[in-house]
Write a protein that holds these residues in place. Structure first.
Motif, mmCIF file in Angstrom:
data_model
loop_
_atom_site.group_PDB
_atom_site.id
_atom_site.type_symbol
_atom_site.label_atom_id
_atom_site.label_comp_id
_atom_site.label_asym_id
_atom_site.label_seq_id
_atom_site.Cartn_x
_atom_site.Cartn_y
_atom_site.Cartn_z
ATOM 1 N N PRO A 186 0.849 -1.202 0.000
ATOM 2 C CA PRO A 186 0.000 0.000 0.000
ATOM 3 C C PRO A 186 0.879 1.244 0.000
ATOM 4 O O PRO A 186 1.878 1.304 0.720
ATOM 5 N N LEU A 187 0.518 2.223 -0.800
ATOM 6 C CA LEU A 187 1.316 3.437 -0.939
ATOM 7 C C LEU A 187 0.456 4.682 -0.776
ATOM 8 O O LEU A 187 -0.727 4.689 -1.150
ATOM 9 N N ALA A 188 1.051 5.738 -0.261
ATOM 10 C CA ALA A 188 0.342 7.000 -0.082
ATOM 11 C C ALA A 188 -0.162 7.546 -1.417
ATOM 12 O O ALA A 188 -1.256 8.118 -1.498
ATOM 13 N N SER A 189 0.627 7.364 -2.482
ATOM 14 C CA SER A 189 0.209 7.860 -3.801
ATOM 15 C C SER A 189 -1.048 7.145 -4.285
ATOM 16 O O SER A 189 -1.910 7.748 -4.937
ATOM 17 N N ALA A 190 -1.174 5.840 -3.952
ATOM 18 C CA ALA A 190 -2.352 5.078 -4.368
ATOM 19 C C ALA A 190 -3.583 5.439 -3.548
ATOM 20 O O ALA A 190 -4.719 5.141 -3.957
ATOM 21 N N MET A 191 -3.380 6.065 -2.405
ATOM 22 C CA MET A 191 -4.504 6.482 -1.569
ATOM 23 C C MET A 191 -5.239 7.686 -2.135
ATOM 24 O O MET A 191 -6.395 7.941 -1.781
ATOM 25 N N VAL A 192 -4.581 8.444 -3.008
ATOM 26 C CA VAL A 192 -5.116 9.736 -3.444
ATOM 27 C C VAL A 192 -6.523 9.659 -4.044
ATOM 28 O O VAL A 192 -7.414 10.401 -3.623
ATOM 29 N N PRO A 193 -6.794 8.771 -5.023
ATOM 30 C CA PRO A 193 -8.155 8.731 -5.584
ATOM 31 C C PRO A 193 -9.223 8.407 -4.537
ATOM 32 O O PRO A 193 -10.317 8.988 -4.551
ATOM 33 N N LEU A 194 -8.904 7.489 -3.621
ATOM 34 C CA LEU A 194 -9.851 7.138 -2.568
ATOM 35 C C LEU A 194 -10.049 8.303 -1.599
ATOM 36 O O LEU A 194 -11.171 8.567 -1.139
ATOM 37 N N ALA A 195 -8.958 9.006 -1.301
ATOM 38 C CA ALA A 195 -9.043 10.160 -0.407
ATOM 39 C C ALA A 195 -9.837 11.293 -1.052
ATOM 40 O O ALA A 195 -10.604 11.993 -0.379
ATOM 41 N N GLU A 196 -9.665 11.471 -2.357
ATOM 42 C CA GLU A 196 -10.431 12.490 -3.079
ATOM 43 C C GLU A 196 -11.935 12.209 -2.981
ATOM 44 O O GLU A 196 -12.735 13.114 -2.759
#
Length: 232
Positions: A186-196
């Motif tokens: 799991p990576l912080a960059s991959a979290m971005v769409p879900l966080a958006e």
């Protein structure tokens, strides 16, 4: 426009990212493990320096909520809470398994399940099952993996196993419908769409009361060289 800081510390990989409307502005990753306590603070400090120099307003903090490493989760969540409180902005919590599944959804077809596995010591893993649309088919469970594990599902469809928990299960799960992908964290960059998405839906957690999803309580062990045998 939304500007987010995402933090991921649930596995040996430590990562933080700054994004604006889904575009990554800064991405910091370290794969060496066991340095989260110092690294996450350094990464956040570098991001905040950039934010100040560019006069950027951060709108929310997103953190991986687990399951995963007890210590790693506490470090990441503590940093995220401090930022959220200090900047007076909302806190978003995202399932670690959901982050991992989102990274692999392009590998699946309509009849394939995704199973992110997070190492939980020995032959135990934290496993969750998703379909291609990222709908949860089976919620996260702490599973002891042995021969025949998941055969009831594998008899019906292919399952893609991935994550640092899956790597140790390859020799045990030998069903022909079991597929394995290595090196998926799991990576912080991959979290971005879900966080958006969470930000748009105003899906926030209470900074004061939020706790990571540990699944199991931490059990401290005493190193063998610390045990003193007392003879009568």
């Amino acid at each position: 426009m939304s500007t987010l800081i995402t933090i991921e510390t649930s596995t040996p990989v430590c990562s933080c990212a700054l994004s604006r409307d889904g575009e990554i502005l800064i991405n910091k990753e370290n794969y060496e493990g066991r340095s989260h306590a110092s690294l996450v603070g350094l990464f956040v400090s570098e991001i905040m320096e950039y934010v100040r120099k560019q006069h950027i307003q951060v709108d929310a903090i997103a953190v991986s909520r687990g399951p995963g490493s007890y210590t790693g989760l506490r470090i990441g969540v503590s940093e995220a809470k401090g930022l959220s409180y200090g900047l007076d902005i909302p806190l978003i919590a995202i399932s670690t398994a959901h982050v991992m599944a989102s990274m692999m959804k392009e590998k699946a077809d309509e009849n394939t399940l995704l199973c992110p596995m997070i190492d939980a010591r020995r032959m135990e893993v934290y496993a969750t099952f998703f379909d291609k649309s990222l709908k949860v088919i089976r919620t996260t469970s702490a599973d002891i993996v042995e021969r025949g594990s998941y055969n009831d599902m594998l008899d019906k469809q292919q399952i893609i196993f991935f994550g640092n928990g899956a790597e140790k299960c390859r020799s045990v799960i030998t069903h022909p419908n079991a597929l394995f992908f290595d090196g998926i964290y799991p990576l912080a960059s991959a979290m971005v769409p879900l966080a958006e998405t969470s930000f748009t839906e105003k899906s926030f957690v209470d900074v004061a009361y939020f706790e990571p999803f540990y699944l199991k309580e931490f059990v401290a062990t005493i190193p063998r060289n610390k045990v003193i045998n007392v003879k009568s």
